[in-house]
Design an enzyme around this catalytic site. Structure first.
Site, PDB file in Angstrom:
ATOM      1  N   CYS A 109       0.791  -1.363   0.030  1.00  0.00           N
ATOM      2  CA  CYS A 109       0.131  -0.009   0.048  1.00  0.00           C
ATOM      3  C   CYS A 109       0.895   1.403  -0.103  1.00  0.00           C
ATOM      4  O   CYS A 109       1.567   1.704  -1.099  1.00  0.00           O
ATOM      5  CB  CYS A 109      -1.009  -0.049   1.134  1.00  0.00           C
ATOM      6  SG  CYS A 109      -2.222   1.114   0.824  1.00  0.00           S
ATOM      7  N   HIS A 214      -3.532  -4.915   0.516  1.00  0.00           N
ATOM      8  CA  HIS A 214      -3.107  -5.438   1.604  1.00  0.00           C
ATOM      9  C   HIS A 214      -3.284  -7.046   1.942  1.00  0.00           C
ATOM     10  O   HIS A 214      -4.023  -7.725   2.480  1.00  0.00           O
ATOM     11  CB  HIS A 214      -3.937  -4.818   2.606  1.00  0.00           C
ATOM     12  CG  HIS A 214      -3.496  -3.405   3.232  1.00  0.00           C
ATOM     13  ND1 HIS A 214      -2.613  -3.277   4.110  1.00  0.00           N
ATOM     14  CD2 HIS A 214      -4.078  -2.253   2.483  1.00  0.00           C
ATOM     15  CE1 HIS A 214      -2.341  -1.739   4.054  1.00  0.00           C
ATOM     16  NE2 HIS A 214      -3.278  -1.183   2.959  1.00  0.00           N
ATOM     17  N   GLU A 216      -1.565  -8.814   3.733  1.00  0.00           N
ATOM     18  CA  GLU A 216      -1.539  -9.216   5.254  1.00  0.00           C
ATOM     19  C   GLU A 216      -2.778  -9.611   5.774  1.00  0.00           C
ATOM     20  O   GLU A 216      -2.980 -10.279   6.638  1.00  0.00           O
ATOM     21  CB  GLU A 216      -0.738  -8.353   6.104  1.00  0.00           C
ATOM     22  CG  GLU A 216      -1.352  -7.051   6.379  1.00  0.00           C
ATOM     23  CD  GLU A 216      -1.273  -6.182   5.427  1.00  0.00           C
ATOM     24  OE1 GLU A 216      -1.230  -6.382   4.147  1.00  0.00           O
ATOM     25  OE2 GLU A 216      -1.968  -4.945   5.683  1.00  0.00           O
TER      26      GLU A 216
END
Ligand code: MN
Length: 237
Positions: A109, A214, A216
């Site tokens: 990001c 993202h 994660e």
């Protein structure tokens, strides 16, 4: 032990004391991939972060607020926010050092935006108003962070394609800015359907990759786990 430096943000705790922090999902994703996370506070001066850097095997540039638009000659926009000059001052030279010394890095990001800006690229300071035909990319703050917002098409023959093993991914989207002019040393590795660059990589670098989404928050998807795993493997080598 493979030490992965993780960049952090500055904020306020619930009891209004200043904190240096990072979302735990980044930490867990690195742990899951076999790395040992080491947080890099923005309060370090250049001598300090260079000493920390020397002991790290790879760097994860995390998400966060916007980069000061003056750094890349960006158009002013009322939605530009959460500026943190101290963080810009640490991350931009750190990214350049990581590139110069070919230390593995992964940008997420804001991390993708830092990668592009540090290497001479520019950003849309608000995609919705500056990119004709833009999809909604700012699926925040009151939307679950793992909401699948749009697909991305991974470029054939790219390092990302090799890692993901799939040409089409469904990703979350928690950004209002994006790459406008790509830095000369980077290659676009994935696009959203509206043409926004969603991933970049650095040809010739041992492991220099960045994504606009993202991963994660999406480690339930195998391709996202593969990305973190490939990063930690490169850092361990
Ligand atoms: Mn997006």
């Amino acid at each position: 032990m493979t030490l992965i430096g993780i960049t952090t943000y500055d904020g306020l705790s619930e009891i209004k004391t200043p904190i240096a922090a990072v979302g735990q999902h980044y930490i867990r994703a690195i742990l899951q991939a076999g790395g040992t996370p080491v947080l890099i506070p923005n309060q370090l001066d250049e001598v300090g972060w260079r000493e920390v850097y020397a002991r790290l095997d790879g760097i994860l540039f995390t998400g966060g607020g916007d980069i000061e638009p003056g750094i890349f000659g960006g158009e002013p926009h009322p939605r530009v926010g959460e500026l943190d000059p101290e963080r810009d001052t640490l991350e931009i030279p750190l990214l350049r050092l990581v590139v110069a010394q070919e230390k593995p890095f992964l940008g997420i990001c804001r991390g993708l935006q830092v990668t592009n800006v540090a290497l001479g690229g520019t950003l849309y300071t608000h995609i919705e108003d500056q990119h004709p035909g833009a999809l909604k990319h700012d699926w925040y703050p009151d939307i679950p962070r793992d909401t699948l917002a749009h697909p991305v098409r991974v470029e054939e023959g790219s390092r990302m394609a090799e890692i993901f093993g799939e040409p089409l991914l469904q990703v979350n989207s928690l950004h209002h800015q994006g790459i406008k002019d790509l830095a000369p040393s980077l290659k676009a590795a994935a696009y959203a359907p509206d043409g926004i660059i969603e991933a970049v990589e650095m040809p010739g670098h041992r492991f220099g990759l960045a994504v606009q989404w993202h991963p994660e928050w999406l480690t339930d998807q195998e391709p996202m786990r593969k990305l973190f795993h490939a990063f930690v493997q490169a850092a361990a080598a």
